[in-house]
Design a protein around this motif. Structure first.
Motif, PDB file in Angstrom:
ATOM      1  N   PRO A  11     -16.985  78.854   0.029  1.00 49.04           N
ATOM      2  CA  PRO A  11     -16.734  77.714  -0.857  1.00 49.04           C
ATOM      3  C   PRO A  11     -17.774  76.603  -0.683  1.00 49.04           C
ATOM      4  N   ILE A  13     -17.867  72.905   0.033  1.00 46.84           N
ATOM      5  CA  ILE A  13     -17.007  71.842   0.547  1.00 46.84           C
ATOM      6  C   ILE A  13     -17.678  70.518   0.198  1.00 46.84           C
ATOM      7  N   ALA A  58     -12.626  72.094  -1.798  1.00 44.18           N
ATOM      8  CA  ALA A  58     -13.313  73.366  -1.553  1.00 44.18           C
ATOM      9  C   ALA A  58     -13.394  74.077  -2.898  1.00 44.18           C
ATOM     10  N   CYS A  71     -11.295  77.121  -4.387  1.00 43.78           N
ATOM     11  CA  CYS A  71     -11.395  78.347  -3.608  1.00 43.78           C
ATOM     12  C   CYS A  71     -10.003  78.824  -3.194  1.00 43.78           C
TER      13      CYS A  71
END
Length: 85
Positions: A11, A13, A58, A71
């Motif tokens: 992902p 972030i 995310a 995600c």
């Protein structure tokens, strides 16, 4: 192209400020994880994400999440196919 390209197998972030963001669904954007218009001419469209207050998020990097743009861990089960290049 019916399947999105995997931009990265993890992902993104990010700390996002309030506002609207357009998450890339096709995987081709050079401004990952956000849309740059690379989907034009395909069946893909960016997903709008509205942030109400500053937040750490995310965002899906593999483009296969069932909860896009967030995600959901799908990247852990994807196999990346290489074409020999």
């Amino acid at each position: 192209m019916n399947t999105p390209e995997i931009a990265q197998k993890s992902p993104y972030i990010l700390e996002l400020q309030p506002g609207k963001y357009w998450w890339c669904a096709c995987g081709k954007s050079s401004k990952q994880p956000f849309c740059d218009g690379s989907h034009k001419g395909s069946a893909f469209r960016p997903v709008v994400l509205e942030i109400e207050e500053p937040a750490k998020v995310a965002l899906c990097g593999c483009k296969h999440s069932a909860h896009a743009p967030k995600c959901d861990g799908t990247h852990r089960n994807l196999k990346v196919v290489h074409d020999g290049n």
